[in-house]
Design a protein around this motif. Structure first.
Motif, PDB file in Angstrom:
ATOM      1  N   MET A 157      91.967  21.415  33.410  1.00 52.97           N
ATOM      2  CA  MET A 157      92.008  20.014  33.847  1.00 52.97           C
ATOM      3  C   MET A 157      93.416  19.450  33.728  1.00 52.97           C
ATOM      4  SD  MET A 157      90.164  17.625  35.141  1.00 52.97           S
ATOM      5  CE  MET A 157      88.411  17.664  34.721  1.00 52.97           C
TER       6      MET A 157
ATOM      7  N   GLU B   7      86.809   7.138  32.413  1.00 52.10           N
ATOM      8  CA  GLU B   7      85.914   7.531  33.503  1.00 52.10           C
ATOM      9  C   GLU B   7      84.535   6.979  33.170  1.00 52.10           C
ATOM     10  OE1 GLU B   7      84.857  11.245  36.392  1.00 52.10           O
ATOM     11  OE2 GLU B   7      84.881  11.667  34.261  1.00 52.10           O
TER      12      GLU B   7
ATOM     13  N   SER C 223      89.978   9.461  39.916  1.00 50.61           N
ATOM     14  CA  SER C 223      88.861  10.406  39.977  1.00 50.61           C
ATOM     15  C   SER C 223      89.333  11.737  40.561  1.00 50.61           C
ATOM     16  CB  SER C 223      87.744   9.838  40.860  1.00 50.61           C
ATOM     17  OG  SER C 223      86.823  10.861  41.198  1.00 50.61           O
ATOM     18  N   ASN C 224      88.780  12.800  40.072  1.00 54.16           N
ATOM     19  CA  ASN C 224      89.116  14.110  40.646  1.00 54.16           C
ATOM     20  C   ASN C 224      88.542  14.279  42.042  1.00 54.16           C
ATOM     21  OD1 ASN C 224      90.684  15.301  38.609  1.00 54.16           O
ATOM     22  ND2 ASN C 224      88.853  15.572  37.362  1.00 54.16           N
ATOM     23  N   PHE C 225      87.671  13.368  42.413  1.00 54.63           N
ATOM     24  CA  PHE C 225      87.091  13.424  43.752  1.00 54.63           C
ATOM     25  C   PHE C 225      87.995  12.738  44.784  1.00 54.63           C
ATOM     26  CE2 PHE C 225      82.354  14.489  43.216  1.00 54.63           C
ATOM     27  CZ  PHE C 225      82.554  15.154  42.017  1.00 54.63           C
TER      28      PHE C 225
ATOM     29  N   LYS D 264      86.220  27.922  37.283  1.00 55.71           N
ATOM     30  CA  LYS D 264      85.126  28.391  36.433  1.00 55.71           C
ATOM     31  C   LYS D 264      84.753  29.841  36.723  1.00 55.71           C
ATOM     32  CE  LYS D 264      82.794  23.894  35.997  1.00 55.71           C
ATOM     33  NZ  LYS D 264      81.572  23.137  36.360  1.00 55.71           N
TER      34      LYS D 264
ATOM     35  N   PHE E 201      89.477  22.505  39.797  1.00 54.74           N
ATOM     36  CA  PHE E 201      88.787  22.556  38.516  1.00 54.74           C
ATOM     37  C   PHE E 201      87.496  23.371  38.615  1.00 54.74           C
ATOM     38  CE2 PHE E 201      85.470  20.779  35.770  1.00 54.74           C
ATOM     39  CZ  PHE E 201      86.043  20.960  34.524  1.00 54.74           C
ATOM     40  N   GLN E 202      86.716  23.094  39.647  1.00 50.97           N
ATOM     41  CA  GLN E 202      85.430  23.792  39.761  1.00 50.97           C
ATOM     42  C   GLN E 202      85.622  25.275  40.077  1.00 50.97           C
ATOM     43  OE1 GLN E 202      82.609  22.615  38.839  1.00 50.97           O
ATOM     44  NE2 GLN E 202      83.021  20.412  38.723  1.00 50.97           N
TER      45      GLN E 202
ATOM     46  N   TRP F 239      83.767  14.582  30.062  1.00 45.07           N
ATOM     47  CA  TRP F 239      84.933  14.054  30.787  1.00 45.07           C
ATOM     48  C   TRP F 239      84.892  12.535  30.869  1.00 45.07           C
ATOM     49  CZ3 TRP F 239      88.536  17.388  30.788  1.00 45.07           C
ATOM     50  CH2 TRP F 239      88.240  18.745  30.919  1.00 45.07           C
TER      51      TRP F 239
ATOM     52  N   LEU G 225      88.671  13.044  30.372  1.00 44.86           N
ATOM     53  CA  LEU G 225      89.506  12.865  31.557  1.00 44.86           C
ATOM     54  C   LEU G 225      90.498  11.735  31.346  1.00 44.86           C
ATOM     55  CD1 LEU G 225      89.877  14.009  34.424  1.00 44.86           C
ATOM     56  CD2 LEU G 225      88.516  12.084  35.245  1.00 44.86           C
TER      57      LEU G 225
ATOM     58  N   ARG H 251      78.737  24.198  39.550  1.00 44.25           N
ATOM     59  CA  ARG H 251      77.660  24.099  38.548  1.00 44.25           C
ATOM     60  C   ARG H 251      76.567  25.139  38.762  1.00 44.25           C
ATOM     61  NH1 ARG H 251      78.262  17.612  39.313  1.00 44.25           N
ATOM     62  NH2 ARG H 251      80.127  17.412  38.025  1.00 44.25           N
TER      63      ARG H 251
ATOM     64  N   TYR I 151      85.710   5.443  38.619  1.00 46.68           N
ATOM     65  CA  TYR I 151      84.761   6.511  38.957  1.00 46.68           C
ATOM     66  C   TYR I 151      84.722   6.713  40.463  1.00 46.68           C
ATOM     67  CZ  TYR I 151      80.695   9.606  38.598  1.00 46.68           C
ATOM     68  OH  TYR I 151      79.847  10.680  38.663  1.00 46.68           O
TER      69      TYR I 151
ATOM     70  N   GLU J 252      89.310  18.303  42.004  1.00 46.30           N
ATOM     71  CA  GLU J 252      87.950  18.755  41.677  1.00 46.30           C
ATOM     72  C   GLU J 252      87.717  20.175  42.198  1.00 46.30           C
ATOM     73  OE1 GLU J 252      86.050  17.064  39.731  1.00 46.30           O
ATOM     74  OE2 GLU J 252      84.216  18.212  39.815  1.00 46.30           O
TER      75      GLU J 252
ATOM     76  N   ASP K 201      78.081  11.835  32.513  1.00 49.14           N
ATOM     77  CA  ASP K 201      78.973  12.822  31.886  1.00 49.14           C
ATOM     78  C   ASP K 201      79.430  12.290  30.532  1.00 49.14           C
ATOM     79  OD1 ASP K 201      81.084  14.535  31.217  1.00 49.14           O
ATOM     80  OD2 ASP K 201      81.688  14.795  33.304  1.00 49.14           O
TER      81      ASP K 201
HETATM   82  N1  LIG Z   1      83.759  11.835  39.434  1.00 49.11           N
HETATM   83  C1  LIG Z   1      82.587  12.491  39.512  1.00 49.11           C
HETATM   84  C2  LIG Z   1      82.253  13.444  38.542  1.00 49.11           C
HETATM   85  N2  LIG Z   1      83.057  13.682  37.478  1.00 49.11           N
HETATM   86  C3  LIG Z   1      83.877  14.846  37.429  1.00 49.11           C
HETATM   87  O1  LIG Z   1      83.103  16.025  37.377  1.00 49.11           O
HETATM   88  C4  LIG Z   1      83.925  17.047  36.790  1.00 49.11           C
HETATM   89  C5  LIG Z   1      83.217  17.731  35.658  1.00 49.11           C
HETATM   90  O2  LIG Z   1      82.312  18.599  36.227  1.00 49.11           O
HETATM   91  P1  LIG Z   1      81.415  19.578  35.318  1.00 49.11           P
HETATM   92  O3  LIG Z   1      82.305  20.207  34.315  1.00 49.11           O
HETATM   93  O4  LIG Z   1      80.874  20.527  36.301  1.00 49.11           O
HETATM   94  O5  LIG Z   1      80.388  18.707  34.697  1.00 49.11           O
HETATM   95  C6  LIG Z   1      85.175  16.363  36.303  1.00 49.11           C
HETATM   96  O6  LIG Z   1      86.193  16.460  37.276  1.00 49.11           O
HETATM   97  C7  LIG Z   1      84.712  14.944  36.179  1.00 49.11           C
HETATM   98  O7  LIG Z   1      85.792  14.055  36.208  1.00 49.11           O
HETATM   99  N3  LIG Z   1      81.093  14.128  38.691  1.00 49.11           N
HETATM  100  C8  LIG Z   1      80.247  13.878  39.740  1.00 49.11           C
HETATM  101  O8  LIG Z   1      79.201  14.530  39.857  1.00 49.11           O
HETATM  102  N4  LIG Z   1      80.522  12.928  40.634  1.00 49.11           N
HETATM  103  C9  LIG Z   1      81.664  12.221  40.585  1.00 49.11           C
HETATM  104  O9  LIG Z   1      81.903  11.361  41.443  1.00 49.11           O
END
Ligand SMILES: Nc1c(N[C@@H]2O[C@H](COP(=O)(O)O)[C@@H](O)[C@H]2O)[nH]c(=O)[nH]c1=O
Length: 165
Positions: free
Chosen positions: A85, A113, A18-20, A43, A39-40, A121, A133, A67, A8, A36, A118
Protein backbone atom coordinates in the motif's frame (compact mmCIF):
# COMPACT_ATOMS: atom_id res chain seq x y z
CA UNK A 1 -6.98 18.81 18.28
CA UNK A 2 -6.45 18.06 14.58
CA UNK A 3 -9.35 18.40 12.23
CA UNK A 4 -10.33 15.18 10.51
CA UNK A 5 -10.88 14.79 6.80
CA UNK A 6 -13.16 11.91 5.95
CA UNK A 7 -13.01 10.38 2.51
CA UNK A 8 -14.37 7.35 0.69
CA UNK A 9 -16.49 7.90 -2.42
CA UNK A 10 -14.38 9.16 -5.29
CA UNK A 11 -16.96 11.75 -6.36
CA UNK A 12 -17.07 13.39 -2.92
CA UNK A 13 -14.60 15.90 -1.42
CA UNK A 14 -11.15 14.36 -1.00
CA UNK A 15 -12.32 11.34 -2.98
CA UNK A 16 -8.93 11.46 -4.70
CA UNK A 17 -7.49 9.88 -1.54
CA UNK A 18 -9.46 6.72 -2.24
CA UNK A 19 -7.58 3.98 -4.02
CA UNK A 20 -10.57 3.78 -6.31
CA UNK A 21 -9.85 7.24 -7.75
CA UNK A 22 -9.06 7.06 -11.44
CA UNK A 23 -5.40 7.98 -11.25
CA UNK A 24 -3.10 5.55 -13.07
CA UNK A 25 0.27 4.72 -11.57
CA UNK A 26 3.43 3.28 -13.09
CA UNK A 27 5.36 0.77 -11.01
CA UNK A 28 8.04 -1.52 -12.34
CA UNK A 29 7.53 -0.13 -15.84
CA UNK A 30 3.91 -1.28 -15.79
CA UNK A 31 0.90 1.03 -15.84
CA UNK A 32 -1.89 0.28 -13.39
CA UNK A 33 -5.28 1.92 -13.91
CA UNK A 34 -5.61 2.78 -10.21
CA UNK A 35 -3.70 2.19 -7.00
CA UNK A 36 -6.46 -0.29 -6.13
CA UNK A 37 -5.58 -2.38 -9.18
CA UNK A 38 -1.94 -2.49 -8.09
CA UNK A 39 -2.79 -3.29 -4.48
CA UNK A 40 -5.23 -6.06 -5.34
CA UNK A 41 -2.96 -7.62 -7.99
CA UNK A 42 -0.09 -7.74 -5.50
CA UNK A 43 -2.00 -10.38 -3.54
CA UNK A 44 -1.26 -12.99 -6.18
CA UNK A 45 1.75 -15.01 -7.24
CA UNK A 46 0.67 -16.16 -10.69
CA UNK A 47 1.12 -13.79 -13.58
CA UNK A 48 -2.24 -14.79 -15.03
CA UNK A 49 -3.98 -13.62 -11.85
CA UNK A 50 -1.93 -10.43 -11.69
CA UNK A 51 -2.70 -9.62 -15.31
CA UNK A 52 -6.38 -10.40 -14.83
CA UNK A 53 -6.62 -7.92 -11.98
CA UNK A 54 -4.63 -5.29 -13.86
CA UNK A 55 -7.06 -5.63 -16.77
CA UNK A 56 -10.17 -5.25 -14.64
CA UNK A 57 -12.35 -2.52 -16.17
CA UNK A 58 -13.01 -0.82 -12.81
CA UNK A 59 -11.31 -0.64 -9.41
CA UNK A 60 -14.44 -2.17 -7.94
CA UNK A 61 -13.97 -5.25 -10.10
CA UNK A 62 -10.25 -5.32 -9.34
CA UNK A 63 -11.11 -5.39 -5.63
CA UNK A 64 -13.63 -8.16 -6.18
CA UNK A 65 -11.03 -10.23 -8.02
CA UNK A 66 -8.46 -9.51 -5.33
CA UNK A 67 -10.81 -10.96 -2.76
CA UNK A 68 -11.29 -14.24 -4.64
CA UNK A 69 -9.44 -16.93 -2.75
CA UNK A 70 -9.57 -19.43 -5.61
CA UNK A 71 -6.71 -17.45 -7.17
CA UNK A 72 -3.00 -17.76 -6.32
CA UNK A 73 -3.18 -15.82 -3.05
CA UNK A 74 0.27 -15.23 -1.58
CA UNK A 75 0.74 -16.67 1.89
CA UNK A 76 2.68 -13.69 3.26
CA UNK A 77 0.03 -11.13 2.37
CA UNK A 78 -0.70 -9.97 5.92
CA UNK A 79 2.92 -9.02 6.46
CA UNK A 80 3.38 -7.59 2.95
CA UNK A 81 0.22 -5.53 2.50
CA UNK A 82 1.34 -2.39 4.35
CA UNK A 83 4.44 -2.05 2.17
CA UNK A 84 2.44 -2.73 -0.97
CA UNK A 85 0.00 0.00 0.00
CA UNK A 86 2.80 2.41 0.86
CA UNK A 87 4.40 1.78 -2.52
CA UNK A 88 1.10 2.29 -4.34
CA UNK A 89 0.39 5.54 -2.51
CA UNK A 90 3.90 6.82 -3.01
CA UNK A 91 3.56 6.22 -6.74
CA UNK A 92 0.14 7.84 -6.84
CA UNK A 93 1.08 11.02 -5.01
CA UNK A 94 4.45 11.51 -6.65
CA UNK A 95 3.18 10.79 -10.17
CA UNK A 96 0.16 13.11 -9.85
CA UNK A 97 1.38 16.45 -8.61
CA UNK A 98 -2.16 17.84 -8.40
CA UNK A 99 -2.96 15.13 -5.86
CA UNK A 100 0.23 15.80 -3.96
CA UNK A 101 -0.76 19.46 -3.69
CA UNK A 102 -4.14 18.45 -2.23
CA UNK A 103 -2.43 16.04 0.15
CA UNK A 104 0.03 18.67 1.36
CA UNK A 105 -2.80 21.16 1.78
CA UNK A 106 -4.26 18.87 4.45
CA UNK A 107 -1.21 19.29 6.67
CA UNK A 108 -2.17 18.84 10.32
CA UNK A 109 -5.45 17.10 9.59
CA UNK A 110 -6.15 13.46 10.31
CA UNK A 111 -7.09 11.64 7.13
CA UNK A 112 -9.75 9.02 7.67
CA UNK A 113 -11.12 6.47 5.25
CA UNK A 114 -14.73 6.57 6.33
CA UNK A 115 -16.65 3.32 5.87
CA UNK A 116 -18.21 0.65 8.00
CA UNK A 117 -17.00 -1.96 5.51
CA UNK A 118 -13.36 -2.02 6.56
CA UNK A 119 -11.72 -2.02 9.99
CA UNK A 120 -8.14 -2.31 8.78
CA UNK A 121 -7.64 0.29 6.04
CA UNK A 122 -10.61 2.38 7.20
CA UNK A 123 -11.84 3.36 10.63
CA UNK A 124 -14.81 1.04 10.64
CA UNK A 125 -17.36 3.82 10.46
CA UNK A 126 -17.18 4.56 14.19
CA UNK A 127 -13.47 4.92 14.89
CA UNK A 128 -13.05 1.30 15.96
CA UNK A 129 -10.97 0.49 12.88
CA UNK A 130 -7.23 1.02 12.42
CA UNK A 131 -7.52 3.47 9.50
CA UNK A 132 -4.24 2.24 8.06
CA UNK A 133 -4.89 4.00 4.76
CA UNK A 134 -5.11 7.36 6.49
CA UNK A 135 -2.51 6.67 9.14
CA UNK A 136 0.69 6.75 7.07
CA UNK A 137 0.10 10.22 5.64
CA UNK A 138 -1.03 11.48 9.02
CA UNK A 139 2.17 10.25 10.65
CA UNK A 140 4.30 11.63 7.86
CA UNK A 141 2.61 14.99 8.24
CA UNK A 142 3.94 15.29 11.76
CA UNK A 143 7.54 14.76 10.66
CA UNK A 144 9.71 17.88 10.56
CA UNK A 145 9.62 19.73 7.24
CA UNK A 146 7.93 17.05 5.21
CA UNK A 147 8.16 17.66 1.51
CA UNK A 148 6.07 14.64 0.78
CA UNK A 149 3.65 13.02 3.18
CA UNK A 150 4.56 9.69 1.69
CA UNK A 151 8.30 10.23 1.86
CA UNK A 152 8.66 7.19 4.11
CA UNK A 153 7.91 5.09 1.08
CA UNK A 154 11.40 5.75 -0.19
CA UNK A 155 12.61 3.11 2.25
CA UNK A 156 10.37 0.46 0.71
CA UNK A 157 11.89 -2.57 -0.98
CA UNK A 158 12.16 -2.06 -4.71
CA UNK A 159 9.16 -4.14 -5.62
CA UNK A 160 7.38 -5.42 -2.52
CA UNK A 161 4.25 -6.25 -4.43
CA UNK A 162 6.06 -8.44 -6.91
CA UNK A 163 6.82 -11.98 -5.84
CA UNK A 164 8.31 -13.51 -8.92
CA UNK A 165 5.56 -12.75 -11.42
N1 LIG B 1 -12.58 2.55 -1.14
C1 LIG B 1 -13.20 1.35 -1.18
C2 LIG B 1 -12.65 0.27 -0.49
N2 LIG B 1 -11.54 0.40 0.27
C3 LIG B 1 -10.28 -0.07 -0.19
O1 LIG B 1 -10.27 -1.47 -0.34
C4 LIG B 1 -8.90 -1.90 -0.26
C5 LIG B 1 -8.73 -3.01 0.73
O2 LIG B 1 -9.19 -4.16 0.13
P1 LIG B 1 -9.09 -5.58 0.86
O3 LIG B 1 -7.73 -5.71 1.43
O4 LIG B 1 -9.36 -6.53 -0.23
O5 LIG B 1 -10.14 -5.56 1.90
C6 LIG B 1 -8.10 -0.69 0.15
O6 LIG B 1 -7.57 -0.05 -0.99
C7 LIG B 1 -9.15 0.17 0.78
O7 LIG B 1 -8.76 1.51 0.80
N3 LIG B 1 -13.27 -0.94 -0.60
C8 LIG B 1 -14.41 -1.09 -1.34
O8 LIG B 1 -14.94 -2.20 -1.43
N4 LIG B 1 -14.98 -0.04 -1.95
C9 LIG B 1 -14.42 1.18 -1.92
O9 LIG B 1 -14.96 2.12 -2.51
Amino acid sequence: MCAAILFYETDKPYGCFSNFSRHPIVIGGVTWPTSEHYFQAAKFTKRTDVDAVRSAPTPFLAAQMGRERRRSFRNDWDSARDEVMREALHAKFTQHTDLLAILLSTHGAALVEHTRNDRYWAHGGDGSGLNMLGAPPTCAATAPSPTNRYQGAAASPARPGHTGW
